[in-house]
Design an enzyme around this catalytic site. Structure first.
Site, PDB file in Angstrom:
ATOM      1  N   GLU A   1       0.829  -1.214   0.000  1.00  0.00           N
ATOM      2  CA  GLU A   1       0.000   0.000   0.000  1.00  0.00           C
ATOM      3  C   GLU A   1       0.862   1.261   0.000  1.00  0.00           C
ATOM      4  O   GLU A   1       2.072   1.208   0.280  1.00  0.00           O
ATOM      5  CB  GLU A   1      -0.932   0.004   1.202  1.00  0.00           C
ATOM      6  CG  GLU A   1      -0.206   0.058   2.542  1.00  0.00           C
ATOM      7  CD  GLU A   1      -1.041   0.692   3.651  1.00  0.00           C
ATOM      8  OE1 GLU A   1      -1.462   1.855   3.495  1.00  0.00           O
ATOM      9  OE2 GLU A   1      -1.253   0.021   4.679  1.00  0.00           O
TER      10      GLU A   1
ATOM     11  N   LYS B   1      -3.436  -1.878  15.263  1.00  0.00           N
ATOM     12  CA  LYS B   1      -2.791  -1.026  16.260  1.00  0.00           C
ATOM     13  C   LYS B   1      -3.556  -0.938  17.572  1.00  0.00           C
ATOM     14  O   LYS B   1      -4.770  -0.976  17.582  1.00  0.00           O
ATOM     15  CB  LYS B   1      -2.742   0.396  15.697  1.00  0.00           C
ATOM     16  CG  LYS B   1      -1.612   0.609  14.799  1.00  0.00           C
ATOM     17  CD  LYS B   1      -0.935   1.912  15.207  1.00  0.00           C
ATOM     18  CE  LYS B   1       0.365   2.003  14.485  1.00  0.00           C
ATOM     19  NZ  LYS B   1       0.117   1.877  13.059  1.00  0.00           N
TER      20      LYS B   1
HETATM   21  N1  PSU Z   1      -1.735   1.187  10.060  1.00  0.00           N
HETATM   22  C1  PSU Z   1      -0.470   1.664  10.111  1.00  0.00           C
HETATM   23  N2  PSU Z   1      -0.085   2.675   9.309  1.00  0.00           N
HETATM   24  C2  PSU Z   1      -0.956   3.188   8.412  1.00  0.00           C
HETATM   25  C3  PSU Z   1      -2.270   2.659   8.318  1.00  0.00           C
HETATM   26  C4  PSU Z   1      -2.616   1.655   9.167  1.00  0.00           C
HETATM   27  O1  PSU Z   1       0.308   1.199  10.895  1.00  0.00           O
HETATM   28  O2  PSU Z   1      -0.574   4.117   7.689  1.00  0.00           O
HETATM   29  C5  PSU Z   1      -3.193   3.168   7.267  1.00  0.00           C
HETATM   30  C6  PSU Z   1      -3.589   2.015   6.328  1.00  0.00           C
HETATM   31  O3  PSU Z   1      -3.516   2.490   5.008  1.00  0.00           O
HETATM   32  C7  PSU Z   1      -5.009   1.722   6.716  1.00  0.00           C
HETATM   33  C8  PSU Z   1      -5.489   3.087   7.114  1.00  0.00           C
HETATM   34  O4  PSU Z   1      -5.777   1.165   5.668  1.00  0.00           O
HETATM   35  O5  PSU Z   1      -4.393   3.639   7.822  1.00  0.00           O
HETATM   36  C9  PSU Z   1      -6.718   3.024   7.954  1.00  0.00           C
HETATM   37  O6  PSU Z   1      -7.261   4.306   8.043  1.00  0.00           O
HETATM   38  P1  PSU Z   1      -8.702   4.506   8.702  1.00  0.00           P
HETATM   39  O7  PSU Z   1      -8.541   4.166  10.141  1.00  0.00           O
HETATM   40  O8  PSU Z   1      -9.011   5.969   8.457  1.00  0.00           O
HETATM   41  O9  PSU Z   1      -9.643   3.595   7.975  1.00  0.00           O
END
Ligand code: PSU
Ligand code: MN
Length: 305
Positions: free
Chosen positions: A25, A160
């Site tokens: 990604e 996380k």
């Molecule tokens: N976890 C990480 N680093 C990140 C992300 C997740 O350790 O950069 C990013 C991923 O691209 C994930 C997104 O899909 O954050 C999730 O965002 P949200 O919680 O807004 O859906």
């Protein structure tokens, strides 16, 4: 679809030949890590995929096209802290493409693009999930629904600890997503190896992962989540992480952060208060997940059963 997607030469050749490919990604590059850690991690992930015998395919939308397989220059542009790079999840893709926009793909958008191109394995750091307080905010990452519907195998270090992990596991269960430990039977918590939550199944290696994925897909089902804990030497004890997370959540509330800004804000805050330790763990697990993704892609391509 042809008009919307453009594959790099190596990715096109690998897919034509049935060779192993691992999607990566770009939100982690543009929004998940500070400069220059983002650039280093992106390059190291690609190397780890190659060392495992697969072809890396980092995915982003650049000038209105889905690009699968980025050059070093493309990655540097996404990593530039002064560049205006959107954060794209499922709902954002079509508008970004038609408005000739540039954006980094999250887990959900990366899975969609990978699947459209015929890539079956994807490696990332940690998936999005149910945010703490979601019973009021309704903030549940689109990643969870994507994992349910799109038949791609995702390797991550769990989710996380900024998230509500028990509720994240509940949604994954409701949505029918297999959550399988890679040489562990505990859900990892990103910086830490063990969230305290059990998993139903532990896989002993890449062949086992490939077998489960083939069976899941033979049934016509969607995605699978393979959980690979952060390497031991980079792991951080859960109680230390908890203090950083509490500080980050309090700051986010104070600053009134909501919507797609929440995750990048919390990550930035934790990187700052941890004095770089969270970054070292983050990079180590990204690289190790890329390696594991490469090994699983190789097993899938070999057709071992
Ligand atoms: N976890 C990480 N680093 C990140 C992300 C997740 O350790 O950069 C990013 C991923 O691209 C994930 C997104 O899909 O954050 C999730 O965002 P949200 O919680 O807004 O859906
Ligand atoms: Mn959200």
């Amino acid at each position: 679809m042809r008009d919307l997607i453009s594959l790099s030469g190596p990715v096109r050749n690998a897919l034509r030949d049935g060779a192993p490919v691992v999607a990566l990604e770009s939100t982690v590059i543009a929004h998940g890590l500070p400069h220059p850690d983002n650039l280093e991690a992106a390059a190291a992930m690609e190397d780890a995929v190659r060392q495992a015998g697969a072809i890396p395919a980092t995915i982003a939308v650049l000038d209105g096209r889905i690009r699968i397989g980025l050059s070093e220059e493309d990655r540097a542009n996404l990593a530039d802290p002064d560049a205006a790079v959107a954060k794209l999840s499922r709902r954002d893709l079509a508008a970004c493409l038609t408005l000739n926009g540039t954006g980094a793909t999250t887990v959900s958008a990366t899975m969609i693009c990978a699947h459209a191109a015929g890539i079956r394995v994807f490696a990332t750091g940690g998936i999005g999930g149910v945010h703490r307080g979601a019973e009021n905010s309704m903030d549940v990452s689109a990643d969870l629904l994507e994992l349910a519907r799109t038949p791609v195998l995702t390797v991550s270090s769990g989710a996380k600890s900024i998230l509500d992990l028990p509720r994240t596991m509940e949604v994954l269960e409701t949505q029918g997503v297999p959550v399988l430990g890679y040489r562990t039977d505990r859900l990892p918590a990103f910086h830490s190896r063990d969230s305290g939550l059990p998993l139903d199944a532990a896989l002993e290696g890449p062949q086992a992962a490939a077998r489960v994925a083939r069976a899941h897909w033979a049934l016509g089902l969607g995605g699978l989540l393979i959980c690979n804990p952060v390497p031991d030497e980079a792991a951080i004890p859960a109680d230390e992480v908890a203090a950083w997370v509490d500080a980050a959540l309090a700051a986010a509330e104070q600053d009134g952060i909501a919507g797609k800004e929440v995750t990048p804000y919390l990550l930035r805050h934790i990187a700052n208060v941890s004095g770089g330790r969270s970054l070292a763990a983050n990079k180590a697990l990204l690289i190790d997940n890329a390696r594991v993704g490469g090994e699983i892609a190789v097993a899938l391509a070999e057709g071992v059963s």
